[in-house]
Design a protein around this motif. Structure first.
Motif, PDB file in Angstrom:
ATOM      1  N   UNK A  26      -7.953   2.314  -4.382  1.00  0.00           N
ATOM      2  CA  UNK A  26      -7.469   1.203  -5.201  1.00  0.00           C
ATOM      3  C   UNK A  26      -6.385   1.664  -6.171  1.00  0.00           C
ATOM      4  N   UNK A  27      -6.560   2.806  -6.790  1.00  0.00           N
ATOM      5  CA  UNK A  27      -5.572   3.292  -7.756  1.00  0.00           C
ATOM      6  C   UNK A  27      -4.254   3.627  -7.073  1.00  0.00           C
ATOM      7  N   UNK A  28      -4.318   4.317  -5.947  1.00  0.00           N
ATOM      8  CA  UNK A  28      -3.089   4.676  -5.225  1.00  0.00           C
ATOM      9  C   UNK A  28      -2.413   3.429  -4.686  1.00  0.00           C
ATOM     10  N   UNK A  29      -3.196   2.462  -4.203  1.00  0.00           N
ATOM     11  CA  UNK A  29      -2.627   1.209  -3.707  1.00  0.00           C
ATOM     12  C   UNK A  29      -1.884   0.472  -4.819  1.00  0.00           C
ATOM     13  N   UNK A  30      -2.475   0.428  -5.990  1.00  0.00           N
ATOM     14  CA  UNK A  30      -1.825  -0.257  -7.111  1.00  0.00           C
ATOM     15  C   UNK A  30      -0.518   0.430  -7.483  1.00  0.00           C
ATOM     16  N   UNK A  31      -0.515   1.752  -7.504  1.00  0.00           N
ATOM     17  CA  UNK A  31       0.704   2.488  -7.860  1.00  0.00           C
ATOM     18  C   UNK A  31       1.788   2.287  -6.815  1.00  0.00           C
ATOM     19  N   UNK A  32       1.412   2.380  -5.545  1.00  0.00           N
ATOM     20  CA  UNK A  32       2.400   2.193  -4.477  1.00  0.00           C
ATOM     21  C   UNK A  32       2.932   0.762  -4.479  1.00  0.00           C
TER      22      UNK A  32
END
Length: 90
Positions: A26-32
């Motif tokens: 979820x964190x990486x998805x939000x950043x990307x």
């Protein structure tokens, strides 16, 4: 470079449990999504806004999952570990 990336992903896979992996996703998805929204926002404002909305949703899900798992860990699982099962007396 690809071997290093694969090695680090294998290490990450072995070292973390499924909850932490989901939170990382979820964190990486939000950043990307935020970075992609910035790039697309330069070309098409509406698509950039849609991607930014998706990033905000991913960040909110990340926060709610963290809160829910912390409460579950402290209230339910913590009590299950400290609570001893009842034994029958003969």
């Amino acid at each position: 470079m690809f071997k290093t990336l694969i090695t680090s992903l294998v290490t990450w896979n072995e070292a973390t449990d499924s909850r932490v992996k989901l939170q990382h996703t979820y964190a990486v998805s939000a950043i990307i999504l935020v970075m992609t929204a910035g790039v697309f926002g330069l070309v098409n404002y509406r698509i950039g806004q849609y991607l930014l909305t998706a990033a905000i949703v991913a960040a909110i899900v990340f926060l709610f999952n963290g809160i829910a798992w912390a409460l579950l860990q402290s209230v339910v699982i913590g009590r299950l570990v400290t609570h001893k099962p009842l034994t029958k007396k003969k």
